[in-house]
Design a protein around this motif. Structure first.
Motif, PDB file in Angstrom:
ATOM      1  N   VAL A   6       0.835  -1.196   0.000  1.00 23.86           N
ATOM      2  CA  VAL A   6       0.000   0.000   0.000  1.00 23.86           C
ATOM      3  C   VAL A   6       0.871   1.248   0.000  1.00 23.86           C
ATOM      4  O   VAL A   6       2.029   1.220   0.417  1.00 23.86           O
ATOM      5  CB  VAL A   6      -0.954   0.048   1.219  1.00 23.86           C
ATOM      6  N   SER A   7       0.301   2.334  -0.489  1.00 26.41           N
ATOM      7  CA  SER A   7       0.896   3.663  -0.371  1.00 26.41           C
ATOM      8  C   SER A   7      -0.040   4.474   0.502  1.00 26.41           C
ATOM      9  O   SER A   7      -1.264   4.394   0.345  1.00 26.41           O
ATOM     10  CB  SER A   7       1.036   4.328  -1.739  1.00 26.41           C
ATOM     11  N   VAL A   8       0.525   5.244   1.421  1.00 30.22           N
ATOM     12  CA  VAL A   8      -0.295   6.046   2.320  1.00 30.22           C
ATOM     13  C   VAL A   8       0.205   7.483   2.359  1.00 30.22           C
ATOM     14  O   VAL A   8       1.410   7.735   2.267  1.00 30.22           O
ATOM     15  CB  VAL A   8      -0.318   5.473   3.761  1.00 30.22           C
ATOM     16  N   HIS A   9      -0.732   8.393   2.457  1.00 31.46           N
ATOM     17  CA  HIS A   9      -0.443   9.792   2.744  1.00 31.46           C
ATOM     18  C   HIS A   9      -0.897   9.999   4.182  1.00 31.46           C
ATOM     19  O   HIS A   9      -2.028   9.636   4.530  1.00 31.46           O
ATOM     20  CB  HIS A   9      -1.223  10.722   1.826  1.00 31.46           C
ATOM     21  N   CYS A  10      -0.034  10.551   5.012  1.00 29.96           N
ATOM     22  CA  CYS A  10      -0.383  10.681   6.417  1.00 29.96           C
ATOM     23  C   CYS A  10       0.281  11.894   7.044  1.00 29.96           C
ATOM     24  O   CYS A  10       1.121  12.546   6.424  1.00 29.96           O
ATOM     25  CB  CYS A  10      -0.018   9.403   7.168  1.00 29.96           C
ATOM     26  N   THR A  11      -0.118  12.177   8.273  1.00 29.77           N
ATOM     27  CA  THR A  11       0.531  13.209   9.067  1.00 29.77           C
ATOM     28  C   THR A  11       1.269  12.521  10.208  1.00 29.77           C
ATOM     29  O   THR A  11       0.888  11.443  10.659  1.00 29.77           O
ATOM     30  CB  THR A  11      -0.486  14.230   9.614  1.00 29.77           C
ATOM     31  N   TYR A  12       2.304  13.169  10.699  1.00 28.57           N
ATOM     32  CA  TYR A  12       3.210  12.619  11.700  1.00 28.57           C
ATOM     33  C   TYR A  12       2.859  13.163  13.071  1.00 28.57           C
ATOM     34  O   TYR A  12       2.478  14.325  13.205  1.00 28.57           O
ATOM     35  CB  TYR A  12       4.621  13.036  11.289  1.00 28.57           C
TER      36      TYR A  12
END
Length: 134
Positions: free
Chosen positions: A90-96
Motif C-alpha cells: 500500500v501507499s499512504v499519505h499521512c501526518t506525523y
C-alpha cells in the motif's frame, strides 16, 4: 528579480506542511478499535530500505510505521483500509505525530502516523528474489 514577499511566505508555508508519504507492506491485517463515537483502524507498515553491498548483493533494512485512521461513521478511506491484508503493498499519505509517555520511570517517545489517504497497489506478495533493485 527576487520573489514577492507574499509569494515567498506562501511557498514557505506549503513546504513546511506535516505530510508523509510511505509505500510498504502491511505487517498484519488492520484492527478496528472503538473510541467513543469514533473507530480507530490501525496496522503496521513495513518500509524497505534496500542497500547494495560491496559484493553486489542486496541487503534490506526494514523500518516500521504504526499507521492509524480515525473514522466517524463509515467512510471510503476506512473501507479501503479494511480490505488490506497482511503482506499487501500500500501507499499512504499521512501526518506525523509523537506521543511521550513515562514507562517504568523512563521517558519514552512513540511515533505514529495518522492516515489521510491510502492506495492499494498490490494484493498479494510477489516473489522478488530474482528481481534486482535498480
Amino acid at each position: 528579480p527576487p520573489p514577492h514577499p507574499t509569494n515567498h511566505k506562501l511557498r514557505a508555508n506549503m513546504i513546511c506542511q506535516n505530510i508523509c508519504v510511505f509505500s510498504g507492506r502491511a505487517g498484519k491485517d488492520p484492527e478496528s478499535i472503538s473510541v467513543g463515537e469514533s473507530t480507530v483502524i490501525k496496522f503496521p507498515l513495513a518500509i524497505d530500505s534496500p542497500k547494495r553491498n560491496q559484493d553486489g548483493s542486496w541487503d534490506s533494512n526494514t523500518s516500521w510505521a504504526d499507521l492509524e485512521y480515525w473514522e466517524q461513521g463509515e467512510s471510503t478511506i476506512g473501507n479501503r483500509i479494511r480490505k488490506i491484508g497482511k503482506g499487501y503493498v500500500v501507499s499512504v499519505h499521512c501526518t506525523y505525530r509523537t506521543n511521550k509517555k513515562e514507562i517504568d520511570g523512563v521517558n519514552r517517545t512513540f511515533y505514529s502516523f495518522k492516515i489521510q489517504n491510502v492506495f492499494l497497489t498490490e494484493t498479494k506478495k510477489q516473489e522478488t528474489d530474482d528481481i534486482p533493485y535498480e
